[in-house]
Design a protein around this motif. Sequence first.
Motif, short mmCIF file in Angstrom:
data_model
loop_
_atom_site.label_atom_id
_atom_site.label_comp_id
_atom_site.label_asym_id
_atom_site.label_seq_id
_atom_site.Cartn_x
_atom_site.Cartn_y
_atom_site.Cartn_z
N PRO A 183 0.83 -1.21 0.00
CA PRO A 183 0.00 0.00 0.00
C PRO A 183 0.86 1.26 0.00
O PRO A 183 2.03 1.24 0.42
CB PRO A 183 -0.78 -0.10 1.32
CG PRO A 183 -0.50 -1.42 1.89
CD PRO A 183 0.72 -1.97 1.24
N ALA A 184 0.28 2.35 -0.46
CA ALA A 184 1.03 3.59 -0.65
C ALA A 184 1.65 4.09 0.65
O ALA A 184 2.78 4.57 0.67
CB ALA A 184 0.10 4.66 -1.23
N ARG A 185 0.88 3.97 1.77
CA ARG A 185 1.35 4.61 2.99
C ARG A 185 2.65 4.01 3.54
O ARG A 185 3.62 4.73 3.73
CB ARG A 185 0.24 4.60 4.05
CG ARG A 185 0.57 5.37 5.31
CD ARG A 185 -0.63 5.42 6.25
NE ARG A 185 -0.22 5.62 7.62
CZ ARG A 185 0.02 6.80 8.17
NH1 ARG A 185 -0.10 7.89 7.47
NH2 ARG A 185 0.40 6.90 9.44
N PRO A 186 2.72 2.69 3.78
CA PRO A 186 4.02 2.20 4.25
C PRO A 186 5.10 2.37 3.20
O PRO A 186 6.25 2.67 3.52
CB PRO A 186 3.76 0.73 4.58
CG PRO A 186 2.51 0.37 3.88
CD PRO A 186 1.71 1.63 3.78
N LEU A 187 4.73 2.17 1.93
CA LEU A 187 5.75 2.22 0.88
C LEU A 187 6.37 3.60 0.77
O LEU A 187 7.57 3.75 0.52
CB LEU A 187 5.14 1.80 -0.45
CG LEU A 187 6.16 1.47 -1.52
CD1 LEU A 187 7.09 0.37 -1.05
CD2 LEU A 187 5.46 1.04 -2.79
N ALA A 188 5.56 4.65 0.98
CA ALA A 188 6.08 6.01 0.90
C ALA A 188 7.18 6.23 1.92
O ALA A 188 8.06 7.07 1.73
CB ALA A 188 4.95 7.01 1.12
N GLY A 189 7.15 5.46 3.02
CA GLY A 189 8.16 5.63 4.07
C GLY A 189 9.38 4.78 3.89
O GLY A 189 10.28 4.82 4.71
N THR A 190 9.43 3.95 2.83
CA THR A 190 10.50 2.96 2.69
C THR A 190 11.30 3.16 1.40
O THR A 190 10.74 3.09 0.31
CB THR A 190 9.90 1.53 2.66
OG1 THR A 190 9.11 1.32 3.83
CG2 THR A 190 11.01 0.49 2.62
N GLU A 191 12.61 3.40 1.55
CA GLU A 191 13.52 3.39 0.40
C GLU A 191 14.01 1.96 0.17
O GLU A 191 14.25 1.23 1.14
CB GLU A 191 14.78 4.19 0.71
CG GLU A 191 14.70 5.66 0.64
CD GLU A 191 16.09 6.21 1.01
OE1 GLU A 191 16.93 6.35 0.11
OE2 GLU A 191 16.31 6.46 2.21
N ILE A 192 14.22 1.58 -1.09
CA ILE A 192 14.83 0.28 -1.40
C ILE A 192 16.09 0.57 -2.21
O ILE A 192 16.01 1.13 -3.31
CB ILE A 192 13.87 -0.62 -2.19
CG1 ILE A 192 12.57 -0.80 -1.41
CG2 ILE A 192 14.52 -1.96 -2.49
CD1 ILE A 192 11.47 -1.52 -2.19
N VAL A 193 17.25 0.26 -1.64
CA VAL A 193 18.53 0.65 -2.26
C VAL A 193 19.48 -0.53 -2.29
O VAL A 193 19.37 -1.47 -1.51
CB VAL A 193 19.19 1.81 -1.49
CG1 VAL A 193 18.27 3.03 -1.42
CG2 VAL A 193 19.59 1.39 -0.10
N LEU A 194 20.46 -0.44 -3.21
CA LEU A 194 21.56 -1.39 -3.22
C LEU A 194 22.59 -0.98 -2.17
O LEU A 194 22.77 0.20 -1.90
CB LEU A 194 22.26 -1.37 -4.59
CG LEU A 194 21.67 -2.19 -5.71
CD1 LEU A 194 22.46 -1.93 -7.00
CD2 LEU A 194 21.71 -3.69 -5.38
N SER A 195 23.24 -1.96 -1.59
CA SER A 195 24.35 -1.67 -0.68
C SER A 195 25.41 -0.84 -1.39
O SER A 195 25.71 -1.07 -2.56
CB SER A 195 24.99 -2.96 -0.19
OG SER A 195 26.16 -2.68 0.54
N THR A 196 25.97 0.15 -0.69
CA THR A 196 27.04 0.96 -1.28
C THR A 196 28.38 0.68 -0.64
O THR A 196 29.36 1.38 -0.92
CB THR A 196 26.72 2.46 -1.10
OG1 THR A 196 26.53 2.70 0.30
CG2 THR A 196 25.47 2.86 -1.86
N ILE A 197 28.45 -0.34 0.19
CA ILE A 197 29.74 -0.66 0.84
C ILE A 197 30.68 -1.20 -0.24
O ILE A 197 30.37 -2.20 -0.89
CB ILE A 197 29.54 -1.67 1.98
CG1 ILE A 197 28.77 -1.00 3.11
CG2 ILE A 197 30.86 -2.22 2.46
CD1 ILE A 197 28.41 -1.93 4.25
N PRO A 198 31.83 -0.52 -0.45
CA PRO A 198 32.67 -0.89 -1.60
C PRO A 198 33.56 -2.10 -1.32
O PRO A 198 34.12 -2.68 -2.26
CB PRO A 198 33.53 0.36 -1.82
CG PRO A 198 33.63 0.99 -0.47
CD PRO A 198 32.38 0.64 0.29
#
Lengths: 444, 444
Positions: free
Chosen positions: B385-400
């Motif tokens: 649903p829009a409400r929880p999703l709006a609060g959640t980023e989905i990202v790739l790890s940036t640890i090199p």
Amino acid sequence: MRRTSRDIRTANRYGVLRQIIARSPVSRQDLAAATGLSLATVATLVGELLALGLLTEVGFEESAGGRPRGLVGVDAGGATLVGVDVAETRVHVELFDLALNVLDRADEELRPGESAPEEVADHIARAVRAVTGRTRDGGQEAAAVPGSPGPPGAPERSGRGDGRPVLGAGVSVPGQVDREGGVSVHAPRWDWHDVPLLRLLSERLPDHPLHLDNPLRACTVAELWSGAARGHGDAVVVSLGTGVGAGLALGGALHRGATDSAGAWGHTTLALDGRPCHCGNRGCVETYVGAPGIVRHLRDLAPGSPLFRPGDQSATLAALARAARDGDPVALAVIRETARFLGAGIADLVHLVNPEIIVVSGWVARLLGEELLTAVREVVARRAPARPLAGTEIVLSTIPTNPVALGAATFALERHLSDAGAAAAAERRRGGARPAATPRAPRP
Amino acid sequence: MRRTSRDIRTANRYGVLRQIIARSPVSRQDLAAATGLSLATVATLVGELLALGLLTEVGFEESAGGRPRGLVGVDAGGATLVGVDVAETRVHVELFDLALNVLDRADEELRPGESAPEEVADHIARAVRAVTGRTRDGGQEAAAVPGSPGPPGAPERSGRGDGRPVLGAGVSVPGQVDREGGVSVHAPRWDWHDVPLLRLLSERLPDHPLHLDNPLRACTVAELWSGAARGHGDAVVVSLGTGVGAGLALGGALHRGATDSAGAWGHTTLALDGRPCHCGNRGCVETYVGAPGIVRHLRDLAPGSPLFRPGDQSATLAALARAARDGDPVALAVIRETARFLGAGIADLVHLVNPEIIVVSGWVARLLGEELLTAVREVVARRAPARPLAGTEIVLSTIPTNPVALGAATFALERHLSDAGAAAAAERRRGGARPAATPRAPRP
């Protein structure tokens, strides 16, 4: 979402009061042992709770070879709390003392079509006034429910809260709730979108603080303060009704999530491409273990079963529960099929969250009881590895009264404690008159 | 599992050091703003970290109309930490400064059949001695890996830790780990059961404290201290490799669960009665989004595909990733099918945990990169649903660098801080010589 020093002070205040409610009367020494806090911290917190009028000194106990230990207890004859459970067809209100014993109850029916926010707010206000004895603002006193005197042995039973101050009222409404804004974001049953319910209620009930939340979180907090989750670090409260959820109580506090919507377990996927769900996805947990899902198991397994009560899923489930207790093979097959899905879903919670305890709550769980739980435990034991499972109990809720009203009142108590804590902190910053709580150099 | 005062002090110490590592050099005022703690609490914690030799005073900055603010930074030229990633075919060790920059690396190959606990312990000890420069106890210096100088711009690059004290070494081993007992409870690859690995390692590496944990928890702590989860209250770290897991970082700390086994998301059910899993159940998340599951999607969709590298799933996935970036339709279909399952599983995490951020980590995620993430975000957007999703980023790890070695070293740093805190508390109880940290009446 970061834990600040104030969050921590508030959590400690909750933890100490929770143990006092459970053990009252109790010494500061026993509280320190029960909470894991230092005796000095407990003494400070007890002093604050005494100053807030929530506790009383109730005598002494002999300690082994030392001076007598002072005992404190909840001031059950003092202020009161209100809990409101707004369900689909009725508003149920309970009045509590500070030990969270029920003092009084009132109900208001919501007739079909009575779904305008103002109408629902009117019903809520009338039922709240019925239990608080406040009849001004033109409201009629609603009849208190007879024959429901609360749990046996509760010391305070005034029958009404007349004259006793009300610290606050918690209101649980179904659906998505914006707690901070006091808004019902979406209540599907009434087709509500962004209804400012708290404002409507404040206009009708101006005499005490009001707090809005939803039934899943109310049930979870009720288990944490007054039920099987009390004293456990990590608990999951699985709520089975028409809808389904899993409230997370982690580290002794409700886990709310980034947008206050954690626990929507009913819409996690158990069978991708499975049964269609009203949310638009397929195979959601709720479609297999919510009340309509269980009725559908019955229809799939025994299409012409005499257990059906057409148009009344509660009656159908009650008939199913009775038949299962009598050993009816169809009813037992439906329980087994339900447990196959519920057990898989609960095993998932063991895998992911690894809680100390899973409390199964809600009206469906109350009806199907140990018949369902026994079958669920067998499925979970087959699916989850020995190590996490050994650390997890799976139990039925033992709260004898309405857990939603109890949890809603508990939110009002929590908010009172945290507001009082904030006020005390502000007073300390102004150099106020409470030397025992004036840290010169706060400790980490 | 209850949070005690000491837990809270330790969590605050972690939080402050985490922000100093991120912002070094930084003023106490900025740290108070970044952590939400009071300035007095931050000053006390910074004092403790200075006394422990982890920080240095590094000058002053002008403040607007006040006296200059002192700046502190991590003492990157001081002590060191070791992180050990024991994988199925090799032991990888990294040496870190206190700002968690890589100073040196060493590898030891585990040949097929070399699976006796003593053999593995010998390899670990040899690789650790290679980076710490400690060659006594008969160990040979292993060659440091050339061409891997750590992230650019790191100020300290001694090439070795010779002469610098080692605060501790964290060791990550696959499978179920009893962290407190230092025991590998079950490592399926080597058929280990209840191997007392920490004791075997302590015999070989007696000079510094050693800590055992597993790769999922190491990855999660690495993201929390040094990656995308830093500064977020609630985060989930989804790790995609041959196995799959979801580490929960809640309230700024790793959620371990009742038996230290939370996060076993790979064995939660996505398709009841679906693909068989090596755990004995069917339809586990891992069977669809782990490396073997993705290879199986390829086999199902294109049985004779030239992307197959028989017997080498890493090479197959690398070929798949290259083909997807070149727009190959078969590779893109495999990514879409993987995303259909991974997106459903991640939507489940949004529903249940409602985190601020989901970090997708692990070698499979590194290979398939944004091609996979873009497809996953689309699936999640359709399902949650829009409400929880709006609060959640989905990202790739940036640890090199290697996140498991980084996380293992971070565990050693955490343990050093918490042991030092316990020692300081004991000293305070004895009426020791650190008046600035001697509370007469600890505050809640």
